[in-house]
Design an enzyme around this catalytic site. Sequence first.
Site, PDB file in Angstrom:
ATOM      1  CE  LYS A 157      44.627  39.617  43.153  1.00  0.00           C
ATOM      2  NZ  LYS A 157      44.860  40.736  44.077  1.00  0.00           N
ATOM      3  CG  PHE A 257      47.473  37.036  30.936  1.00  0.00           C
ATOM      4  CD1 PHE A 257      48.564  36.542  30.226  1.00  0.00           C
ATOM      5  CD2 PHE A 257      47.702  37.672  32.143  1.00  0.00           C
ATOM      6  CE1 PHE A 257      49.853  36.669  30.712  1.00  0.00           C
ATOM      7  CE2 PHE A 257      48.989  37.806  32.644  1.00  0.00           C
ATOM      8  CZ  PHE A 257      50.069  37.314  31.930  1.00  0.00           C
ATOM      9  CB  CYS A 266      33.250  39.649  41.518  1.00  0.00           C
ATOM     10  SG  CYS A 266      33.448  39.282  43.275  1.00  0.00           S
ATOM     11  CE  LYS A 331      41.417  34.009  40.451  1.00  0.00           C
ATOM     12  NZ  LYS A 331      41.577  35.323  41.123  1.00  0.00           N
TER      13      LYS A 331
END
EC number: 1.1.1.22
Length: 450
Positions: A157, A257, A266, A331
């Site tokens: 991540k 969320f 990705c 993000k």
Amino acid sequence: MKVCVVGSGYVGLVAGTCFAESGNDVICVDVDKDKIDGLKRGIIPIYEPGLKEMVLRNCEEGRLNFTTDLDLAVKESLVCFIAVGTPPGADGSADLQYVLSVARSIGRAMESFKIIVDKSTVPVGTADKVRAAVNEELNKRGVHIEFDVVSNPEFLKEGAAIDDFMKPDRVVIGTDNVRTAEIMKELYSAFMRKSNRLLVMDIRSAEMTKYAANAMLATRITFMNQIANLCERMGADVMAVREGIGSDSRIGYDFLFPGVGYGGSCFPKDVKALVKTADECSYDFVLLKAVELANERQKAVLSDKILRRLGTSGEKPLAGKRFAIWGLSFKPRTDDMRDAPSLTIINRLLEMGASVHAHDPEAMNEAKKHFGDRISYSVNKYDLMRGADALVIITEWNEYRNPDFDRIKELLINPIIFDGRNLYHPGRMKDAGFEYLPIGRNGEAVCEMA
């Protein structure tokens, strides 16, 4: 163990550095001489928390080196990782030209047994193509050298890649060779000290596992976004719904969320590639096609809210309006803007005549590659609000979670916040004197149940 990693982008640099951190001798290879020269000087081409310090430490201690000389790196290594890009083609398929180019280069350079590892995200069947490419080069040389090809997909991540690599949920190894499996287990043994999370399976199943995992997560995100949109129309609160369904142990809370859609390197690419793979097998993957469509629509939800609240009639319905933007990366804890919702949202605002002033803790240099001088940038998250008609939150950086609301209200022309990440509680925002428009919350019922 002696390891080379071909490709010093996000995956390759993190993998190579973490292997060096666990005591291996690692050579990272890249064709970009400027990138390699920069890495030798301690200049890290990506933002990832903790990576720079780890690179510098392992370089200083001699376990991590950088080069453009692939032949030398291959000759000195037992395990050769391929970690180059697999960008999507126009039809959504993964472009394997860089992977196969590296495979051919390895075939030309190798002089002894090698384990060639596909670390890049690649479609099912790629290991066979890599094996064929290497064999082709060996045949041209008229030599027979034993080698094996392994699928070892990454599950990192962005923003937490170091922890993900050093303390993995699982490590997937795709191989049909028992000896190769044991060597790979040894390489990853440093990351398995608390418990064995290494899964050995056949190569094609390993290749499929990566795509299936990302497609599942993309589907969860999209499902929750669709529920949020329905909640607004029904007068329900999506965050209460999230609590209600997440408490079910079969579902859990992760990736539920609601927001403005997924992006990054990705999920968009892998969903497209899996759909393409299915099409090539004459299978209509209806669910993932719907996920793609819904996600693209979700990226327009926030700008649609802005248009409904502040727009006027005419060709440029937001002409003369100015918006302060918080968050540009797809993000938090990364500067990555690939397929970021901010790209869609900001471009739509500009098309409708608005001016945009943006802040992001890490991604503003990256944003300049996309927007140039079409928007303004501020290193201070408050300065850009002076004279703005509203604040628009696109990325949920921690820096935005507990701001000075009195200061925000003083700076904005209108105390309006469009929140694409549901950072604040609607009731508190109302008490503070803001008009607050989040995703899937405080909507009014527009549908009457029969």
